[in-house]
Scaffold this motif. Structure first.
Motif: not given
Length: 349
Positions: A65-76, A84-92, A105-111
């Motif tokens: 589903t869309q949620a599963e796709q987002d999870r895979k994107t964040i893991l990548a 950075s470690q901050y990026m990893k912590d925020a993604g998890l 996270f994908i649309e805003t936070d990661q950037h």
């Protein structure tokens, strides 16, 4: 009564086949209760086997589903070496918080996080930066640079500015260098940025050491014992030993040689007798002629340990202070006294 009933029954029996043959149900071979012809007995009803669903698109696959796709994107994203470690912590944390948090996270936070990470990386470049790179870092950190601008500076611009600083360093090294180092520096300046990095990292030390060897040999040529000794030790040592000799060792060795020569000169001076002052000649006494028996005075100094010959004829005895090389005036006075006595003796005759 019986005859009328029998007749009715016979009539009905005769009419029944005709009625049945003419009915629709009979024409189709069916009856209201059972088929017209016997059939094989049917098996008991079995549950219907599950049929595989029709082919679906990847987005429609179960569990994708869309949620599963987002999870895979964040893991990548957090698996990237640049993360950075901050990026990893925020993604998890976004994965743990659910679909809405992952989408944010994908649309805003990661950037936003990635932009801050590049600013941190660029700031760390100051540690070993030259003047040009430091100025470039200062300018981009003061500006409201976008993520793309920060990425371009880190991946491209910083290397251009660093190479500019390397060129300046190599030109400075070449100025006043020995022949081997100067030749290597000019070659690096004409080469690639990688050539200049290699020259500054490794090449210049090898070439500089070759020039140092030549310079040490020149210093040893004609040097004193200590200079030669220290120079030979440097040549047999490490490149750092040779650099140290040229910086301080040669001067220390030269100072030792100088002091040793001064001490040698002092010892040589102590071994010689003290020179005796030359006496001043005494004028001749008026009225006397050389060789007449009168003395005009001793114009030489009596050596130490000798005796005063002229005074011995007067009966005055030896005089220690005359024997020790007394002044010319005393000797001259004794001569005058002797001459006066001789004149008086001549008058008395």
């Amino acid at each position: 009564m019986k005859l009328s009933r029998i007749a009715a029954a016979v009539t009905i029996s005769a009419l029944a086949p005709a009625v049945l043959l003419s009915s629709p149900a009979f024409a189709t071979g069916e009856e209201s209760g059972a088929p017209s012809t016997p059939t094989a007995p049917t098996a008991p009803d079995q549950p219907t086997a599950a049929q595989p669903p029709a082919a679906q698109t990847p987005a429609e696959q179960p569990g994708d589903t869309q949620a599963e796709q987002d999870r895979k994107t964040i893991l990548a994203i957090i698996a990237d070496p640049m993360a950075s470690q901050y990026m990893k912590d925020a993604g998890l944390k976004a994965i743990a918080d659910g679909p809405a948090a992952m989408r944010k996270f994908i649309e805003t936070d990661q950037h936003v996080i990635r932009r801050d990470d590049y600013r941190v990386l660029i700031t760390r470049l100051v540690t070993d930066a030259g003047p040009d790179l430091k100025e470039g870092i200062k300018q981009i950190m003061r500006s409201d640079a976008t993520l793309e601008q920060l990425r371009h500076f880190y991946e491209v611009t910083q290397h251009e500015l660093r190479d500019s600083d390397n060129r300046v360093d190599i030109a400075r090294i070449s100025n006043g260098a020995g022949p081997g180092l100067k030749e290597g520096a000019l070659k690096a300046l004409k080469g690639t940025p990688a050539d200049r990095i290699e020259f500054l990292k490794n090449g210049q030390h090898h070439l500089r050491d070759q020039d140092n060897r030549v310079e040490i040999a020149q210093i040893m040529d004609g040097g004193g014992p200590e200079v030669i000794k220290a120079g030979r030790a440097a040549l047999n040592g490490t490149p750092a030993d040779r650099a140290e000799f040229l910086k301080t060792g040669q001067h220390e060795a030269r100072a030792k040689d100088k002091k040793a020569q001064e001490d040698k000169d002092k010892d040589k001076d102590k071994g010689q007798p003290t020179p005796t002052p030359t006496p001043t000649p005494t004028p001749s006494t008026p009225g006397t002629t050389p060789g007449s028996g009168g003395s005009t005075g001793n114009t030489s100094v009596t050596p130490q340990g000798g005796s005063g010959g002229h005074l011995a004829t007067t009966g005055a005895g030896d005089s220690a202070w005359i024997a020790g090389g007394a002044g010319t005036a005393v000797v001259a006075g004794a001569g005058l006294l002797l001459a006066a006595r001789m004149r008086r003796a001549g008058s008395a005759r």
